[in-house]
Design a protein around this motif. Structure first.
Motif, PDB file in Angstrom:
ATOM      1  N   TRP A  17     -37.251-112.906 -91.358  1.00 59.77           N
ATOM      2  CA  TRP A  17     -36.978-113.734 -90.188  1.00 59.77           C
ATOM      3  C   TRP A  17     -37.517-113.086 -88.919  1.00 59.77           C
ATOM      4  N   VAL A  18     -37.291-111.788 -88.779  1.00 65.22           N
ATOM      5  CA  VAL A  18     -37.793-111.057 -87.608  1.00 65.22           C
ATOM      6  C   VAL A  18     -39.320-111.100 -87.564  1.00 65.22           C
ATOM      7  N   MET A  19     -39.964-110.882 -88.696  1.00 69.81           N
ATOM      8  CA  MET A  19     -41.429-110.879 -88.712  1.00 69.81           C
ATOM      9  C   MET A  19     -41.983-112.273 -88.430  1.00 69.81           C
ATOM     10  N   LEU A  20     -41.297-113.305 -88.905  1.00 69.55           N
ATOM     11  CA  LEU A  20     -41.724-114.664 -88.580  1.00 69.55           C
ATOM     12  C   LEU A  20     -41.615-114.918 -87.077  1.00 69.55           C
ATOM     13  N   PHE A  21     -40.577-114.385 -86.470  1.00 69.84           N
ATOM     14  CA  PHE A  21     -40.425-114.532 -85.022  1.00 69.84           C
ATOM     15  C   PHE A  21     -41.585-113.866 -84.287  1.00 69.84           C
ATOM     16  N   HIS A  22     -41.967-112.690 -84.739  1.00 66.82           N
ATOM     17  CA  HIS A  22     -43.059-111.976 -84.094  1.00 66.82           C
ATOM     18  C   HIS A  22     -44.436-112.519 -84.474  1.00 66.82           C
ATOM     19  N   SER A  23     -44.474-113.476 -85.381  1.00 68.44           N
ATOM     20  CA  SER A  23     -45.768-114.039 -85.769  1.00 68.44           C
ATOM     21  C   SER A  23     -46.392-114.875 -84.647  1.00 68.44           C
ATOM     22  N   PHE A  24     -45.650-115.074 -83.542  1.00 68.30           N
ATOM     23  CA  PHE A  24     -46.281-115.734 -82.395  1.00 68.30           C
ATOM     24  C   PHE A  24     -47.485-114.925 -81.912  1.00 68.30           C
ATOM     25  N   LEU A  25     -47.494-113.618 -82.207  1.00 67.97           N
ATOM     26  CA  LEU A  25     -48.619-112.765 -81.821  1.00 67.97           C
ATOM     27  C   LEU A  25     -49.919-113.191 -82.486  1.00 67.97           C
ATOM     28  N   ILE A  26     -49.811-113.852 -83.635  1.00 68.14           N
ATOM     29  CA  ILE A  26     -51.002-114.235 -84.401  1.00 68.14           C
ATOM     30  C   ILE A  26     -51.092-115.746 -84.583  1.00 68.14           C
ATOM     31  N   GLY A  27     -50.322-116.479 -83.803  1.00 66.03           N
ATOM     32  CA  GLY A  27     -50.402-117.932 -83.872  1.00 66.03           C
ATOM     33  C   GLY A  27     -49.351-118.598 -84.718  1.00 66.03           C
ATOM     34  N   GLY A  28     -48.515-117.818 -85.413  1.00 67.40           N
ATOM     35  CA  GLY A  28     -47.418-118.381 -86.191  1.00 67.40           C
ATOM     36  C   GLY A  28     -47.867-119.134 -87.421  1.00 67.40           C
ATOM     37  N   LEU A  29     -46.909-119.820 -88.027  1.00 63.07           N
ATOM     38  CA  LEU A  29     -47.183-120.593 -89.234  1.00 63.07           C
ATOM     39  C   LEU A  29     -47.868-121.919 -88.948  1.00 63.07           C
ATOM     40  N   GLY A  30     -47.789-122.346 -87.707  1.00 63.59           N
ATOM     41  CA  GLY A  30     -48.406-123.618 -87.350  1.00 63.59           C
ATOM     42  C   GLY A  30     -47.370-124.685 -87.068  1.00 63.59           C
ATOM     43  N   TRP A  33     -43.189-125.539 -88.127  1.00 60.09           N
ATOM     44  CA  TRP A  33     -42.402-124.366 -88.514  1.00 60.09           C
ATOM     45  C   TRP A  33     -41.748-123.671 -87.327  1.00 60.09           C
ATOM     46  N   SER A  34     -41.865-124.256 -86.167  1.00 62.68           N
ATOM     47  CA  SER A  34     -41.333-123.600 -84.972  1.00 62.68           C
ATOM     48  C   SER A  34     -39.817-123.400 -85.062  1.00 62.68           C
ATOM     49  N   TRP A  35     -39.115-124.315 -85.738  1.00 62.20           N
ATOM     50  CA  TRP A  35     -37.654-124.199 -85.860  1.00 62.20           C
ATOM     51  C   TRP A  35     -37.257-122.908 -86.575  1.00 62.20           C
ATOM     52  N   LEU A  36     -38.094-122.473 -87.510  1.00 59.57           N
ATOM     53  CA  LEU A  36     -37.802-121.250 -88.258  1.00 59.57           C
ATOM     54  C   LEU A  36     -38.233-120.021 -87.468  1.00 59.57           C
ATOM     55  N   GLU A  37     -39.407-120.082 -86.877  1.00 60.25           N
ATOM     56  CA  GLU A  37     -39.937-118.936 -86.143  1.00 60.25           C
ATOM     57  C   GLU A  37     -39.149-118.666 -84.867  1.00 60.25           C
ATOM     58  N   GLY A  40     -36.045-116.639 -85.206  1.00 57.34           N
ATOM     59  CA  GLY A  40     -36.161-115.405 -85.976  1.00 57.34           C
ATOM     60  C   GLY A  40     -35.575-114.183 -85.294  1.00 57.34           C
ATOM     61  N   TRP A  41     -35.430-114.232 -83.961  1.00 55.90           N
ATOM     62  CA  TRP A  41     -34.813-113.111 -83.255  1.00 55.90           C
ATOM     63  C   TRP A  41     -33.411-112.829 -83.788  1.00 55.90           C
ATOM     64  N   ALA A  42     -32.740-113.855 -84.337  1.00 53.12           N
ATOM     65  CA  ALA A  42     -31.380-113.677 -84.845  1.00 53.12           C
ATOM     66  C   ALA A  42     -31.338-112.761 -86.062  1.00 53.12           C
ATOM     67  N   GLY A  43     -32.485-112.512 -86.682  1.00 50.60           N
ATOM     68  CA  GLY A  43     -32.525-111.537 -87.767  1.00 50.60           C
ATOM     69  C   GLY A  43     -32.072-110.166 -87.314  1.00 50.60           C
ATOM     70  N   VAL A  44     -32.351-109.814 -86.053  1.00 49.23           N
ATOM     71  CA  VAL A  44     -31.900-108.532 -85.508  1.00 49.23           C
ATOM     72  C   VAL A  44     -30.377-108.495 -85.457  1.00 49.23           C
ATOM     73  N   ASP A  45     -29.761-109.600 -85.057  1.00 46.58           N
ATOM     74  CA  ASP A  45     -28.299-109.644 -85.009  1.00 46.58           C
ATOM     75  C   ASP A  45     -27.702-109.515 -86.404  1.00 46.58           C
ATOM     76  N   LEU A  46     -28.386-110.083 -87.398  1.00 50.09           N
ATOM     77  CA  LEU A  46     -27.937-109.899 -88.776  1.00 50.09           C
ATOM     78  C   LEU A  46     -28.030-108.433 -89.174  1.00 50.09           C
ATOM     79  N   PHE A  47     -29.101-107.760 -88.783  1.00 46.49           N
ATOM     80  CA  PHE A  47     -29.218-106.320 -89.043  1.00 46.49           C
ATOM     81  C   PHE A  47     -28.078-105.548 -88.373  1.00 46.49           C
TER      82      PHE A  47
END
Length: 369
Positions: A17-30, A33-37, A40-47
């Motif tokens: 989830w965190v890596m998907l959030f940071h995928s904005f650096l490379i254009g994301g999934l397209g 998929w924005s709802w998932l990306e 993704g910052w919430a993955g840190v809160d899960l950690f």
């Protein structure tokens, strides 16, 4: 604590989830998929919740059993767990500026002192900025054992509850005041990064650990209803993410983090039970992703940038094919860091632990002789 399939699954979900959030650096999934990306910052809160629970369990269980705290062993184990891979990646960032995902970076001393989350100039220095969460974790490792020992010495449930309420309410009040007075400063610098604003997830995890250590009978009874807790946690997490649609807003800043943390805590509680759907079966690949998750967290932006630079000369690779290449390279980069740097120090940590256990086991016999 032995590895639990449900917790491994959550750790794997968190890092993906965190890596998907940071995928904005490379254009994301397209598109689509924005709802998932975007969430993704919430993955840190899960950690954070997972860390609060797992580290809390390691420290609180011996205290609950009346054993003397082993501060030195705890800090050494944490250092061997987190520092080698971190310093290796940090060396790349400062030795090879061209490898950075962004041109600007904070001074080295801030990374070495784990103060980047307090001092960052986010507008100009975004390279390796995601280690703000590692700084929060390190501050937790440093202070939690001392605070837990102090509360345990008092032997008061009231003191523990009062401290939890103080941290919860104090964090909400502080974030509200900071939000109202932050002016033109970036939200991440004022609200999102500083340790004092991000204690909710760690606190929720520690509460779970305290319940397990000091009220094992109640813990066991509640674990029998793990699936109910899972559904409640999913509902609470969903409500929190709805509030976070205005992620930098006042309501999200004040109420969103505790709501999200306690929703995730219910999910972690459920995943720790073999009776839960999450913990009943091992999901293929989840345990491996959990194993290398720390290395993935550290170096995934470096890999993103390296692949992006390489793909400039191959425009025919785009869309999902490009994203698949990114994913494969990120997994390879995380595995490389884990097996070459992280794993050897983990083995050293385990050998030192076994030697320490053997020494403490033999000490009474030697004294008696």
């Amino acid at each position: 604590m032995h590895r639990l399939p449900g917790l491994d699954l959550l750790r794997a979900i968190a890092i993906v989830w965190v890596m998907l959030f940071h995928s904005f650096l490379i254009g994301g999934l397209g598109d689509g998929w924005s709802w998932l990306e975007d969430n993704g910052w919430a993955g840190v809160d899960l950690f954070f919740v997972l860390s609060g629970y797992l580290i809390g369990s390691q420290w609180l269980k011996p205290l609950a059993d009346g054993k003397a705290p082993a501060f030195g062993r705890f800090y050494l184990r944490r250092a061997l767990r987190t520092m080698p891979a971190y310093f290796a990646v940090l060396a790349v960032y400062f030795a090879l500026p061209s490898a950075r995902e962004a041109p600007g970076i904070q001074p080295l001393w801030q990374f070495l002192s784990y103060t980047i989350n307090f001092l960052i100039d986010y507008r100009h220095n975004q390279a390796f900025s995601h280690v703000w969460s590692l700084c929060v974790e390190e501050h937790f490792y440093l202070l939690f054992p001392l605070l837990a020992w102090w509360v345990a010495r008092r032997g008061s449930v009231r003191a523990f509850v009062a401290l939890c309420v103080l941290l919860l309410a104090g964090g909400m009040a502080l974030r509200a005041w900071l939000w109202l007075h932050m002016g033109e400063r970036p939200f991440v610098e004022v609200i999102y990064y500083p340790t004092w604003n991000r204690l909710d997830g760690l606190l929720a995890g520690v509460v779970l650990a305290a319940l397990q250590a000091y009220r094992p009978e109640l813990w066991a009874r509640l674990q029998a209803r793990a699936n109910v807790a899972l559904l409640a946690g999913l509902a609470l997490t969903g409500a929190a993410l709805a509030i976070f649609q205005d992620r930098a807003g006042l309501l999200a800043s004040v109420l969103g983090y505790p709501l999200l943390s306690w929703g995730l805590a219910l999910i972690v509680f459920a995943a720790a039970s073999p009776a839960c759907w999450l913990g009943r079966h091992r999901v293929p690949g989840a345990a491996w992703l959990a194993l290398i998750s720390y290395s993935l967290y550290l170096d995934h932006k470096l890999v993103f940038h390296a692949v992006q630079t390489w793909l400039v000369t191959y425009p025919q690779i785009h869309g999902m094919a490009a994203f698949g290449l990114y994913a494969a390279c990120v997994l390879a980069g995380g595995a490389l860091l884990h097996y070459t740097v992280e794993a050897p120090f983990l083995r050293l940590r385990d050998r030192l632990h076994q030697r320490d256990v053997a020494r403490r086991t033999l000490a009474p016999t030697s004294a008696g002789a």
